[in-house]
Motif scaffolding. Structure first.
Motif, PDB file in Angstrom:
ATOM      1  N   VAL A  51       0.846  -1.204   0.000  1.00  0.00           N
ATOM      2  CA  VAL A  51       0.000   0.000   0.000  1.00  0.00           C
ATOM      3  C   VAL A  51       0.880   1.252   0.000  1.00  0.00           C
ATOM      4  CG1 VAL A  51      -1.728   1.299   1.328  1.00  0.00           C
ATOM      5  CG2 VAL A  51      -1.919  -1.196   1.134  1.00  0.00           C
ATOM      6  N   SER A  52       1.900   1.237   0.823  1.00  0.00           N
ATOM      7  CA  SER A  52       2.778   2.404   0.929  1.00  0.00           C
ATOM      8  C   SER A  52       3.509   2.633  -0.406  1.00  0.00           C
ATOM      9  CB  SER A  52       3.757   2.160   2.070  1.00  0.00           C
ATOM     10  OG  SER A  52       4.754   3.107   2.068  1.00  0.00           O
ATOM     11  N   ARG A  56       2.636   1.674  -3.466  1.00  0.00           N
ATOM     12  CA  ARG A  56       1.748   2.097  -4.582  1.00  0.00           C
ATOM     13  C   ARG A  56       1.090   3.446  -4.328  1.00  0.00           C
ATOM     14  NH1 ARG A  56       0.312  -3.385  -6.882  1.00  0.00           N
ATOM     15  NH2 ARG A  56       2.415  -4.235  -6.764  1.00  0.00           N
ATOM     16  N   SER A  57       1.171   3.950  -3.082  1.00  0.00           N
ATOM     17  CA  SER A  57       0.450   5.192  -2.758  1.00  0.00           C
ATOM     18  C   SER A  57       0.937   6.353  -3.635  1.00  0.00           C
ATOM     19  CB  SER A  57       0.602   5.534  -1.277  1.00  0.00           C
ATOM     20  OG  SER A  57       1.957   5.801  -0.989  1.00  0.00           O
ATOM     21  N   SER A  58       2.210   6.306  -4.048  1.00  0.00           N
ATOM     22  CA  SER A  58       2.760   7.433  -4.819  1.00  0.00           C
ATOM     23  C   SER A  58       2.145   7.526  -6.220  1.00  0.00           C
ATOM     24  CB  SER A  58       4.278   7.317  -4.904  1.00  0.00           C
ATOM     25  OG  SER A  58       4.616   6.033  -5.342  1.00  0.00           O
ATOM     26  N   PHE A 108      -0.933   7.827  -6.679  1.00  0.00           N
ATOM     27  CA  PHE A 108      -2.214   8.536  -6.523  1.00  0.00           C
ATOM     28  C   PHE A 108      -1.963  10.011  -6.252  1.00  0.00           C
ATOM     29  CE2 PHE A 108      -3.092   4.146  -5.784  1.00  0.00           C
ATOM     30  CZ  PHE A 108      -4.353   3.959  -6.335  1.00  0.00           C
ATOM     31  N   SER A 120      -5.270  11.405  -1.681  1.00  0.00           N
ATOM     32  CA  SER A 120      -5.435   9.952  -1.575  1.00  0.00           C
ATOM     33  C   SER A 120      -4.119   9.300  -1.166  1.00  0.00           C
ATOM     34  CB  SER A 120      -5.900   9.320  -2.881  1.00  0.00           C
ATOM     35  OG  SER A 120      -6.652  10.198  -3.638  1.00  0.00           O
ATOM     36  N   ALA A 121      -2.993   9.813  -1.723  1.00  0.00           N
ATOM     37  CA  ALA A 121      -1.691   9.231  -1.392  1.00  0.00           C
ATOM     38  C   ALA A 121      -1.439   9.345   0.111  1.00  0.00           C
ATOM     39  CB  ALA A 121      -0.599   9.928  -2.181  1.00  0.00           C
ATOM     40  N   LEU A 176      -3.611   6.891   1.960  1.00  0.00           N
ATOM     41  CA  LEU A 176      -3.109   5.520   1.776  1.00  0.00           C
ATOM     42  C   LEU A 176      -1.884   5.267   2.656  1.00  0.00           C
ATOM     43  CD1 LEU A 176      -3.646   5.219  -2.070  1.00  0.00           C
ATOM     44  CD2 LEU A 176      -4.650   3.698  -0.353  1.00  0.00           C
ATOM     45  N   ARG A 177      -1.009   6.268   2.750  1.00  0.00           N
ATOM     46  CA  ARG A 177       0.187   6.101   3.601  1.00  0.00           C
ATOM     47  C   ARG A 177      -0.224   5.995   5.071  1.00  0.00           C
ATOM     48  NH1 ARG A 177       2.660   9.611  -0.020  1.00  0.00           N
ATOM     49  NH2 ARG A 177       2.231  11.382   1.333  1.00  0.00           N
ATOM     50  N   SER A 236      -1.521   2.587   5.626  1.00  0.00           N
ATOM     51  CA  SER A 236      -0.415   1.638   5.677  1.00  0.00           C
ATOM     52  C   SER A 236       0.228   1.644   7.065  1.00  0.00           C
ATOM     53  CB  SER A 236       0.584   2.009   4.582  1.00  0.00           C
ATOM     54  OG  SER A 236       1.826   1.470   4.856  1.00  0.00           O
ATOM     55  N   LEU A 272      -8.464   1.886   0.838  1.00  0.00           N
ATOM     56  CA  LEU A 272      -7.776   0.855   0.047  1.00  0.00           C
ATOM     57  C   LEU A 272      -8.611   0.368  -1.130  1.00  0.00           C
ATOM     58  CD1 LEU A 272      -6.265   0.639   2.950  1.00  0.00           C
ATOM     59  CD2 LEU A 272      -5.280  -1.356   1.891  1.00  0.00           C
TER      60      LEU A 272
END
Ligand SMILES: Cc1cc2nc3c(=O)[nH]c(=O)nc-3n(C[C@H](O)[C@H](O)[C@H](O)COP(=O)(O)O)c2cc1C
Length: 206
Positions: A72-73, A75-77, A79, A83-84, A87-88, A91, A160
């Motif tokens: 998750v961390s 792939r967060s970049s 977005f 949202s990023a 998501l972080r 995570s 997520l």
């Protein structure tokens, strides 16, 4: 109108509803297997459309949990900023909690319903999908309340869903639909009650 605290102080169930808060940081303390099982049983007692129980609960600990958080961390970049960041944050809660339960829909009600009901296929699909989501959401709420009643903290992580394909792939459940990820653990500090609308803003008597 009477203070809501008075209404929600009448029994243990109402007190758990009152006391549940979203908790995002957890103490370094394990959740017992007994408590985890009680929470899973509570989730499985939720009402469901046609009693189809369209949910599946995936329990993650240790490496599986940490691998999910890392994915998750990482792939967060991909977005945009808000949202990023969410998501972080999600995570971090996943890493931090001793155990995480993911809730997903199986899609079986959608499949069976569209076969059984003589409805336009598209309407039937939407109808049964709504029924699945609502049923599984009820199971998530049962989970949160059961955890609260055991002195545990939780947070419903919906963000997520932005990467539901990857998340479901990680679970080995590509046919399912993402509902929620719920980190569970002992709160480091009590949750803060966020502002809630006054009841008369959201209730209409006819
Ligand atoms: C469907 C749903 C999705 C949510 N997704 C997130 C999320 O991705 N990240 C997060 O930190 N909190 C998430 N929350 C928790 C809400 O932010 C929280 O419930 C709200 O701020 C009210 O606070 P309370 O739970 O303490 O009453 C979600 C809650 C719901 C019901």
């Amino acid at each position: 109108m009477q203070d809501p605290k008075t209404h929600l102080d009448r029994n243990e169930t109402l007190r758990s509803i009152r006391d549940r808060r979203s908790i995002r940081t957890f103490a370094d303390r394990q959740v017992s297997d007994d408590d985890l099982l009680a929470i899973l049983h509570a989730a499985h007692q939720a009402p469901s459309a046609h009693n189809q129980q369209p949910w599946k609960f995936i329990v993650l600990k240790d490496k599986a949990k940490n691998d999910l958080a890392a994915m998750v961390s990482e792939r967060s970049s991909n977005f945009p900023k808000p949202s990023a960041a969410l998501l972080r944050m999600a995570s971090r809660s996943i890493i931090n909690a001793p155990v995480v339960v993911a809730v997903m829909n199986t899609g079986e009600l959608i499949e069976r319903g569209t076969e059984l009901f003589k409805m336009d296929k598209e309407i039937a699909h939407d109808f049964f999908r709504i029924m699945e989501v609502q049923s599984s959401a009820a199971s998530v709420q049962n989970m949160l309340l059961a955890a609260t009643s055991l002195g545990l903290g939780t947070v419903w992580l919906g963000v997520l869903a932005l990467m539901q394909k990857e998340v479901l792939g990680f679970f080995g459940e590509p046919e399912g639909e993402f509902v929620a990820i719920v980190p569970i653990g002992y709160p480091v500090k009590p949750g803060v009650q966020p502002a809630k609308h006054a009841l008369d803003m959201v209730v209409k008597y006819l």
